[in-house]
Design an enzyme around this catalytic site. Structure first.
Site, PDB file in Angstrom:
ATOM      1  N   CYS A   2      -3.539  16.273 -19.101  1.00 45.19           N
ATOM      2  CA  CYS A   2      -3.747  16.831 -20.014  1.00 45.19           C
ATOM      3  C   CYS A   2      -4.778  17.667 -19.245  1.00 45.19           C
ATOM      4  O   CYS A   2      -5.909  16.158 -19.242  1.00 45.19           O
ATOM      5  CB  CYS A   2      -3.555  16.722 -21.357  1.00 45.19           C
ATOM      6  SG  CYS A   2      -2.400  17.121 -21.823  1.00 45.19           S
ATOM      7  N   ARG A  27      -4.733  17.834 -11.859  1.00 48.04           N
ATOM      8  CA  ARG A  27      -4.640  16.865 -13.066  1.00 48.04           C
ATOM      9  C   ARG A  27      -3.330  16.157 -12.929  1.00 48.04           C
ATOM     10  O   ARG A  27      -2.861  15.412 -13.415  1.00 48.04           O
ATOM     11  CB  ARG A  27      -4.955  16.564 -14.112  1.00 48.04           C
ATOM     12  CG  ARG A  27      -7.329  16.919 -13.989  1.00 48.04           C
ATOM     13  CD  ARG A  27      -7.389  17.318 -15.282  1.00 48.04           C
ATOM     14  NE  ARG A  27      -7.475  16.721 -16.380  1.00 48.04           N
ATOM     15  CZ  ARG A  27      -8.127  15.904 -16.434  1.00 48.04           C
ATOM     16  NH1 ARG A  27      -9.774  15.633 -16.163  1.00 48.04           N
ATOM     17  NH2 ARG A  27      -8.616  15.259 -17.741  1.00 48.04           N
ATOM     18  N   TRP A  75       0.496  17.479 -19.956  1.00 43.55           N
ATOM     19  CA  TRP A  75       0.847  16.427 -19.077  1.00 43.55           C
ATOM     20  C   TRP A  75       2.178  15.674 -20.787  1.00 43.55           C
ATOM     21  O   TRP A  75       1.738  14.617 -21.187  1.00 43.55           O
ATOM     22  CB  TRP A  75       0.424  15.459 -18.436  1.00 43.55           C
ATOM     23  CG  TRP A  75       1.157  14.664 -17.429  1.00 43.55           C
ATOM     24  CD1 TRP A  75       1.576  14.556 -16.675  1.00 43.55           C
ATOM     25  CD2 TRP A  75       1.866  13.847 -17.650  1.00 43.55           C
ATOM     26  NE1 TRP A  75       2.329  13.579 -16.029  1.00 43.55           N
ATOM     27  CE2 TRP A  75       2.480  12.758 -17.275  1.00 43.55           C
ATOM     28  CE3 TRP A  75       1.229  12.570 -19.412  1.00 43.55           C
ATOM     29  CZ2 TRP A  75       2.454  11.490 -16.297  1.00 43.55           C
ATOM     30  CZ3 TRP A  75       1.529  11.081 -18.504  1.00 43.55           C
ATOM     31  CH2 TRP A  75       2.110  10.592 -17.068  1.00 43.55           C
ATOM     32  N   ASN A 101      -5.967  16.204 -25.425  1.00 44.23           N
ATOM     33  CA  ASN A 101      -5.594  15.797 -24.354  1.00 44.23           C
ATOM     34  C   ASN A 101      -6.164  14.375 -24.839  1.00 44.23           C
ATOM     35  O   ASN A 101      -7.137  14.299 -25.355  1.00 44.23           O
ATOM     36  CB  ASN A 101      -7.029  15.889 -22.671  1.00 44.23           C
ATOM     37  CG  ASN A 101      -6.876  14.531 -22.056  1.00 44.23           C
ATOM     38  OD1 ASN A 101      -5.438  14.402 -22.396  1.00 44.23           O
ATOM     39  ND2 ASN A 101      -7.199  14.347 -20.830  1.00 44.23           N
ATOM     40  N   GLY A 102      -5.271  13.044 -24.666  1.00 44.67           N
ATOM     41  CA  GLY A 102      -5.454  12.232 -25.583  1.00 44.67           C
ATOM     42  C   GLY A 102      -4.062  11.521 -25.693  1.00 44.67           C
ATOM     43  O   GLY A 102      -2.607  11.985 -26.272  1.00 44.67           O
ATOM     44  N   GLU A 478      -1.149   0.794   0.516  1.00 38.70           N
ATOM     45  CA  GLU A 478      -1.029   2.104   0.460  1.00 38.70           C
ATOM     46  C   GLU A 478      -0.403   3.100   1.181  1.00 38.70           C
ATOM     47  O   GLU A 478       0.162   4.690   0.855  1.00 38.70           O
ATOM     48  CB  GLU A 478      -2.621   2.132   1.326  1.00 38.70           C
ATOM     49  CG  GLU A 478      -3.602   3.805   0.564  1.00 38.70           C
ATOM     50  CD  GLU A 478      -3.028   3.924  -0.685  1.00 38.70           C
ATOM     51  OE1 GLU A 478      -2.998   3.076  -1.876  1.00 38.70           O
ATOM     52  OE2 GLU A 478      -4.120   4.856  -0.769  1.00 38.70           O
ATOM     53  N   LYS A 482       1.495   6.000  -0.178  1.00 32.18           N
ATOM     54  CA  LYS A 482       1.103   7.454   0.241  1.00 32.18           C
ATOM     55  C   LYS A 482       2.637   8.547   0.198  1.00 32.18           C
ATOM     56  O   LYS A 482       2.845   9.192  -0.053  1.00 32.18           O
ATOM     57  CB  LYS A 482       0.498   7.913   1.206  1.00 32.18           C
ATOM     58  CG  LYS A 482      -0.747   7.654   1.134  1.00 32.18           C
ATOM     59  CD  LYS A 482      -1.623   7.864   0.439  1.00 32.18           C
ATOM     60  CE  LYS A 482      -1.508   8.436  -1.172  1.00 32.18           C
ATOM     61  NZ  LYS A 482      -2.294   7.405  -2.177  1.00 32.18           N
ATOM     62  N   GLU A 485       4.761   9.003  -3.310  1.00 30.66           N
ATOM     63  CA  GLU A 485       4.274   9.608  -3.780  1.00 30.66           C
ATOM     64  C   GLU A 485       3.935  11.140  -3.874  1.00 30.66           C
ATOM     65  O   GLU A 485       4.687  11.786  -4.538  1.00 30.66           O
ATOM     66  CB  GLU A 485       2.075   9.628  -3.949  1.00 30.66           C
ATOM     67  CG  GLU A 485       1.796   8.430  -4.937  1.00 30.66           C
ATOM     68  CD  GLU A 485       0.434   8.607  -4.910  1.00 30.66           C
ATOM     69  OE1 GLU A 485      -0.694   8.609  -5.772  1.00 30.66           O
ATOM     70  OE2 GLU A 485      -0.321   8.808  -3.258  1.00 30.66           O
ATOM     71  N   HIS A 501      12.123 -13.947   3.821  1.00 25.86           N
ATOM     72  CA  HIS A 501      12.861 -14.215   2.560  1.00 25.86           C
ATOM     73  C   HIS A 501      13.140 -12.648   1.669  1.00 25.86           C
ATOM     74  O   HIS A 501      13.448 -13.101   0.219  1.00 25.86           O
ATOM     75  CB  HIS A 501      11.397 -14.315   1.439  1.00 25.86           C
ATOM     76  CG  HIS A 501      10.619 -16.202   2.606  1.00 25.86           C
ATOM     77  ND1 HIS A 501      10.936 -17.191   2.588  1.00 25.86           N
ATOM     78  CD2 HIS A 501       9.201 -16.309   3.053  1.00 25.86           C
ATOM     79  CE1 HIS A 501      11.149 -17.661   2.592  1.00 25.86           C
ATOM     80  NE2 HIS A 501       9.158 -17.134   3.847  1.00 25.86           N
ATOM     81  N   LYS A 600      -2.993  13.041 -11.912  1.00 23.43           N
ATOM     82  CA  LYS A 600      -4.096  13.017 -10.742  1.00 23.43           C
ATOM     83  C   LYS A 600      -5.025  11.608 -11.550  1.00 23.43           C
ATOM     84  O   LYS A 600      -5.669  10.771 -10.839  1.00 23.43           O
ATOM     85  CB  LYS A 600      -5.725  13.827 -10.158  1.00 23.43           C
ATOM     86  CG  LYS A 600      -6.681  14.078  -9.673  1.00 23.43           C
ATOM     87  CD  LYS A 600      -6.060  13.481  -8.049  1.00 23.43           C
ATOM     88  CE  LYS A 600      -7.552  13.203  -7.503  1.00 23.43           C
ATOM     89  NZ  LYS A 600      -7.143  12.202  -6.167  1.00 23.43           N
TER      90      LYS A 600
HETATM   91  C1  G6P Z   1      -3.473   8.031 -10.471  1.00 22.06           C
HETATM   92  C2  G6P Z   1      -3.357   8.931  -9.152  1.00 22.06           C
HETATM   93  C3  G6P Z   1      -4.106   7.832  -8.211  1.00 22.06           C
HETATM   94  C4  G6P Z   1      -4.652   6.791  -8.401  1.00 22.06           C
HETATM   95  C5  G6P Z   1      -4.856   6.311  -9.071  1.00 22.06           C
HETATM   96  C6  G6P Z   1      -5.636   5.827  -9.673  1.00 22.06           C
HETATM   97  O1  G6P Z   1      -2.057   7.297 -10.156  1.00 22.06           O
HETATM   98  O2  G6P Z   1      -2.384   9.601  -7.974  1.00 22.06           O
HETATM   99  O3  G6P Z   1      -3.915   7.969  -6.818  1.00 22.06           O
HETATM  100  O4  G6P Z   1      -5.105   5.580  -6.945  1.00 22.06           O
HETATM  101  O5  G6P Z   1      -3.936   7.233 -10.730  1.00 22.06           O
HETATM  102  O6  G6P Z   1      -6.811   6.685 -10.799  1.00 22.06           O
HETATM  103  P1  G6P Z   1      -8.471   6.267  -9.953  1.00 22.06           P
HETATM  104  O7  G6P Z   1      -8.774   7.570 -10.659  1.00 22.06           O
HETATM  105  O8  G6P Z   1      -8.810   5.498 -11.252  1.00 22.06           O
HETATM  106  O9  G6P Z   1      -8.949   6.025  -9.025  1.00 22.06           O
END
Ligand code: G6P
Length: 605
Positions: A2, A27, A75, A101-102, A478, A482, A485, A501, A600
């Protein structure tokens, strides 16, 4: 997660709120809404889906004339995304409106209490209990009512509150959710983060946990839950609107991928003086620690995996990595001889904050690597090193990640030197390679067109594998994340040596395997794995160092990245994987900057 915004001033509030909500879109959210004080009443407008739908509704309606208001992108946590569950929420008598938010952890109990007293709830949200409590406690004094209401809440919140009886006055309060106050000329704001406000003001006050602000167009007062005034200092933001805009790029993600050379330069250059790594203000005695724990979530955790290898190699201290969401609930052993490195782009990730607190309660020293200045993690840690990546808007992190790896590497060199465990030649070699990393990243970006072609060739795959060993394996984690996501294609990262394995059972003709072979020492080992998957009909896309031409006879497609110091390879080899994910998602018509279901900044558990 949010996002909230509030405005009080002389101009129309609705357009300010709507443009702020547009900037908070990154976000992650599934509905949005605004409320404005108009002619003695509070009017609300809400929409499920995009902020653009809300803007359209505002365009058709335009019944929202007023100079003070609040806005929200939601959200969903309690209750599905819907117009009714979208914020703002209003009290039954229409006196108060709130954005939040929270998560209010004791909302069920309060809700029951209020229902027993005759309150009718409209939504399924936890938030609505706050606004109905405000109605219950209202005694004609706005401040008292807010403080009494907050005293009932358990959990996390950043809230913005408006009352029909107090034109032009907003209250904002924070407990474990990000919130800043923006200071303008004859107008003031609150927001979840500065991106929502940067086109209006660059002067902010960071609200801390337990603080409440009364915001009027010409004054700000901040106090604690007992109503005692709190002195705060103003902070000036150095980046401008352009940094939070696309600057001609189709997506923020591509812009941020392309910004990596500059972000790396901004992160590295100021910390190298006369060939030495200088981490000003980092007053850590490395000899006090016999173990390092790196904890984080998502990509920041993958940066931590790279950090583990680099720190262990150079410092000869045992280093462990653990996902913050796991660590926080584990009965783990830790004491004051442990240094904990917490990595986070936003500095607001709920699980990372909780893990940090658990580690501190066991006596560990916490060093945070964070991008957002003044964020919760930066405040809670004993020491902070900032990545100077600038604002990152795309949900999928790119420059945030590579700058985290750069900082972890700089820390490793710095710490190894303090411990007297790095030879002068290796020290100079690493520092000079580090200084060249922005240029190497720039050259890696030249692969853009080639990666696009390969993405076109492979974008219709339903499932694929990333394989590699050691540092290459961390980059596989990573790269695979990517792709998942933003393109929603199933992919898995596998340590190449583990293929036999399990995963090899899934290799069938045409299956795409992305093989990372930049770890020179293990090149032959990874090539054996390539041969094993090729023997079973897989197509192999290999990423290797430009110095290594042998790869051409082994793989179907090859991407060559510039050579660098072996411990810095992860910074360059991830770039083609970021581009690959970006273009594959593009060919599949995905919403690249705002992937479905993702946020985000994950500020709730
Ligand atoms: C979310 C974002 C990722 C990020 C992760 C951790 O999942 O989409 O891109 O790596 O949070 O976030 P931070 O702000 O703690 O790096």
């Amino acid at each position: 997660m949010c996002g909230i915004i509030g405005f009080t001033g002389a101009s129309q509030a609705a357009p300010v709120l709507l443009s702020g909500l547009k900037r908070l879109e990154y976000r992650g959210y599934d509905s949005a809404g605004i409320a404005v004080q108009c002619e003695g009443e509070i009017r609300m407008l809400k929409a499920t889906g995009k902020v653009d739908t809300l803007i359209e509704r505002y365009g058709q309606d335009r019944q929202m004339n007023g100079v003070c208001g609040i806005g929200h992108t939601r959200w969903a946590t309690h209750g599905a995304p819907s117009d009714i569950n979208a914020h703002p929420h209003m009290s039954m008598d229409g006196l108060f409106a709130i954005v939040h938010n929270g998560i209010i952890e004791n909302y069920a109990q309060i809700r029951k209490e209020l229902i027993d007293e005759g309150v009718k709830f409209l939504s399924e949200t936890d938030t609505e209990v706050i606004v109905q409590l405000l109605m219950k406690y209202y005694d004609g004094n706005f401040q008292n009512t807010v403080l009494k209401t907050l005293s009932r809440l358990e959990g996390s919140y950043a809230v913005g509150i408006m009352c029909r009886d107090f034109p032009g006055v907003l209250y904002a309060a924070r407990e474990a959710s990000p919130l800043i106050i923006g200071l303008g000329a004859g107008e003031n704001f609150f927001a979840s983060d500065i991106t929502a406000l940067v086109s209006h003001t660059k002067n902010v006050i960071d609200l801390d946990d337990g603080e409440v602000a009364e915001i009027r167009s010409d004054s700000i007062s901040i106090f604690d839950h007992a109503g005692r005034p709190v002195e705060k200092t103003e902070r000036h933001i150095t980046w401008d609107v352009a940094a939070a805009e696309k600057n001609g790029y189709e997506h923020f993600m591509l812009k941020e991928i392309m910004e990596q050379p500059n972000a790396l330069k901004a992160t590295i250059d100021p910390r190298v003086r006369d060939g030495r790594i200088v981490l000003d203000d980092l007053d850590l005695d490395m000899s006090c620690y016999d173990r390092i724990m790196i904890t984080a979530c998502g990509s920041a955790y993958h940066a931590g995996c790279v950090g583990r290898s680099v720190i262990e190699t150079l410092c000869r201290i045992p280093v462990e990595t653990e996902l913050a969401s796991e660590l926080r609930y584990r009965d783990f052993v830790m004491d004051e001889k442990n240094l904990v490195i917490v990595v986070s782009q936003s500095g607001e990730t709920a699980d990372t904050i909780a893990a940090l607190r658990e580690c501190r309660s066991r006596g560990a020293t916490v060093l945070a690597i964070v991008n957002v200045v003044g964020s919760s993690i930066a405040k809670l840690a004993d020491h902070v090193i900032y990545t100077w990546a600038g604002p990152e808007i795309a949900v999928a992190t790119t420059k945030g990640y590579t700058t985290q790896v750069a900082v972890l590497t700089m820390f490793a060199i710095w710490a190894a030197d303090r411990l007297g465990r790095i030879e002068p030649e290796e020290y100079s070699e690493m520092v000079s390679a580090l200084m060249k990393i922005p240029e190497r990243a720039q050259r890696t970006l030249d692969l853009n067109a080639r990666v696009r072609k390969l993405a076109k060739k492979y974008h219709d795959r339903k499932s694929l594998f990333f394989i590699g060993r050691n540092l290459d394996y961390s980059s596989c984690l990573e790269g695979s994340l990517k792709l998942k996501e933003i393109s929603y294609i199933h992919s898995e990262a596998y340590a190449a040596g583990e293929l036999k394995h399990g995963t090899i059972a899934l290799i069938e003709p045409g299956r795409l395997v992305v093989a990372l072979c930049c770890c020179e020492r293990l090149f032959d080992k990874t090539v054996s794995n390539i041969q094993q998957v090729k023997a079973r009909g897989a197509k192999v896309l290999a990423v290797a160092l430009e110095s290594n031409r042998r790869i051409f006879s082994e793989a179907d497609d090859v991407l060559l990245v510039p050579s660098t110091h072996r411990l810095l390879v992860p910074i360059v080899e991830i770039i083609p994987l970021q581009l690959f994910a970006y273009f594959v998602a593009g060919f599949n018509g995905c919403d690249i900057d705002k992937p479905k279901n993702l946020a985000k900044s994950v500020t709730v558990e």
